[in-house]
Design a protein around this motif. Sequence first.
Motif, short mmCIF file in Angstrom:
data_model
loop_
_atom_site.label_atom_id
_atom_site.label_comp_id
_atom_site.label_asym_id
_atom_site.label_seq_id
_atom_site.Cartn_x
_atom_site.Cartn_y
_atom_site.Cartn_z
N GLN A 1 -10.86 25.67 18.66
CA GLN A 1 -10.94 24.87 17.42
C GLN A 1 -11.32 25.72 16.22
O GLN A 1 -10.81 25.51 15.12
CB GLN A 1 -11.98 23.75 17.60
CG GLN A 1 -11.60 22.71 18.63
CD GLN A 1 -10.53 21.75 18.10
OE1 GLN A 1 -10.17 21.79 16.93
NE2 GLN A 1 -10.04 20.90 18.97
N GLY B 1 -9.19 26.27 12.95
CA GLY B 1 -9.80 25.92 11.66
C GLY B 1 -9.73 27.09 10.68
O GLY B 1 -9.43 26.91 9.50
N ASP C 1 -13.75 17.60 16.63
CA ASP C 1 -12.56 17.16 15.90
C ASP C 1 -12.70 15.65 15.66
O ASP C 1 -12.41 14.84 16.55
CB ASP C 1 -11.31 17.48 16.73
CG ASP C 1 -10.02 17.05 16.05
OD1 ASP C 1 -10.08 16.29 15.06
OD2 ASP C 1 -8.95 17.48 16.53
N THR C 2 -13.17 15.29 14.47
CA THR C 2 -13.45 13.87 14.21
C THR C 2 -12.17 13.08 13.93
O THR C 2 -12.22 11.86 13.77
CB THR C 2 -14.43 13.69 13.03
OG1 THR C 2 -13.85 14.29 11.86
CG2 THR C 2 -15.77 14.34 13.32
N HIS D 1 -9.62 13.46 16.20
CA HIS D 1 -9.23 13.19 17.59
C HIS D 1 -10.26 12.27 18.24
O HIS D 1 -9.91 11.30 18.91
CB HIS D 1 -9.14 14.53 18.32
CG HIS D 1 -8.74 14.44 19.76
ND1 HIS D 1 -7.61 13.77 20.18
CD2 HIS D 1 -9.31 14.97 20.87
CE1 HIS D 1 -7.53 13.88 21.50
NE2 HIS D 1 -8.54 14.59 21.94
N ASP E 1 -17.75 18.23 11.66
CA ASP E 1 -16.29 18.32 11.80
C ASP E 1 -15.89 19.81 11.77
O ASP E 1 -16.50 20.61 11.05
CB ASP E 1 -15.58 17.55 10.68
CG ASP E 1 -14.09 17.54 10.94
OD1 ASP E 1 -13.65 16.78 11.82
OD2 ASP E 1 -13.36 18.34 10.30
N TRP E 2 -14.85 20.17 12.52
CA TRP E 2 -14.47 21.58 12.58
C TRP E 2 -14.12 22.15 11.22
O TRP E 2 -14.26 23.34 10.98
CB TRP E 2 -13.31 21.79 13.56
CG TRP E 2 -13.78 21.84 14.98
CD1 TRP E 2 -13.55 20.92 15.97
CD2 TRP E 2 -14.61 22.85 15.58
NE1 TRP E 2 -14.18 21.29 17.13
CE2 TRP E 2 -14.83 22.46 16.92
CE3 TRP E 2 -15.19 24.02 15.11
CZ2 TRP E 2 -15.60 23.23 17.80
CZ3 TRP E 2 -15.96 24.78 15.99
CH2 TRP E 2 -16.16 24.39 17.30
N SER E 3 -13.65 21.29 10.29
CA SER E 3 -13.33 21.81 8.96
C SER E 3 -14.62 22.31 8.28
O SER E 3 -14.62 23.36 7.62
CB SER E 3 -12.65 20.72 8.11
OG SER E 3 -13.52 19.63 7.97
#
Length: 428
Positions: free
Chosen positions: A30, A34, A195-196, A198, A382-384
């Motif tokens: 992830q 990202g 991953d919010t 997913h 979140d991964w972002s």
Amino acid sequence: MKIAMVSEHASPLAALGEADAGGQNVHVAQLAAGLARLGHDVSVYTRREDPGLPDRVELDPGVVVVHVPVGPAVHVPKDELLPLMDDFADWMAAHWERHGDPDVVHAHFWMSGLAAVRAGRRRGVPVVQTFHALGSVKRRHQGAADTSPAQRIELERRVAREADAVIATCRDEVDELRALGVPTDHVHVVPCGVDTGHFTPDRSDALPPGVPPAVRPRLLAVGRLVERKGFDLAVRALALLDDVELVVVGGPPAGALHDDPEARRLLDLADRLGVSDRLFLVGQHPHEAMPAIYRSADVVLAVPWYEPFGITPLEAAACARPLVGSAVGGLLDSVEDGVTGRLVPPRDAPAVAGAVRGILDDASLAAELGRRARTRAVDLFDWSVVSSRTEEVLDAVARGVGAGGAAAPDWVDEHTGELETALASLRR
Ligand code: UDP
């Protein structure tokens, strides 16, 4: 930036839930994706564990997995990989010499750190280290059952000192590094992510085959079936809760569970406690199926003895599920006690059962905990968000450390000789 990620045992392509495949695999996959979305070019170096694997696999746009051909092309338990790390480093350094150096190397797990420091110093590439787990913590909790190489703690201390920056995934890890004598002015805290997009609270997709629909209030525990994850504690808590069921996801696929020692131990315990009819060990499930499984739960349990970070609490939160967790390690950051779930002392089944009961008996509290958990997951984990914060550290290190081509410090080579014998046996 051109970023080299090193994840010696944990391939982002691996199936999750088995003994050596868990959070680190997800994290590397992830985070690489990202960082690529932020415009960087990421290569993930992981050991080739299967002769059929191609040299390079494009995982996502901007992310390539490079299979490093050192050691036998079969799965080797991670605790036996140390002797291969010098070859791993040499292979990477030669690869970079041919194909161009990365701007920064980001190592995941201590052995990747060894390889990264050796290759990085040779090529003048700065190193960022994420440990994921510390040997000192593992030794404290597992004692004689810890199968890590004897040199692990000392080598970790040295990797932490030698790296240009260390990314700790939680505040507890910073304290542990300090206790090891590592100066912490180059340590940054960036958590693991989720991953919010997913993992969402909406209830549309069906449960995967093998996971029964809930017929009672459902508790869920997810993870590799290893003792320290405390699944036995979840079974003991189940025995204190009438009319509640427990689903445990992870370990080998369902068909092979009867050969798994931890699965057998849990089933025996359930039998002794008279809760076999309310315990469902459903084995490993694909990561894509996990959101539906979390959504089938009323309360998620994460009750390990210790936990370096723990991604499953974040996944539960993103699915707006309240969590009852042990007050250890990363859970101290990922769960806000009384706000997104409940934290209880480790190894305390009555405390787990009490916290679960409090949530199950109050539907509006359960909904509120879940709602706040989701908001916190989106805002902080979140991964972002995690990728941007990681990017800041990588960028500062890439800009701040000039190419030097300095030799690796002595201790990186020191361990080579004494491990030659082990290496020879591994190669046979
Ligand atoms: N996981 C999965 N399928 C399984 C069991 C686990 O996809 O059958 C995933 C789980 O969703 C989570 C990861 O494996 O993303 C476990 O990460 P965590 O940090 O909780 O534990 P670790 O295994 O790293 O100790």
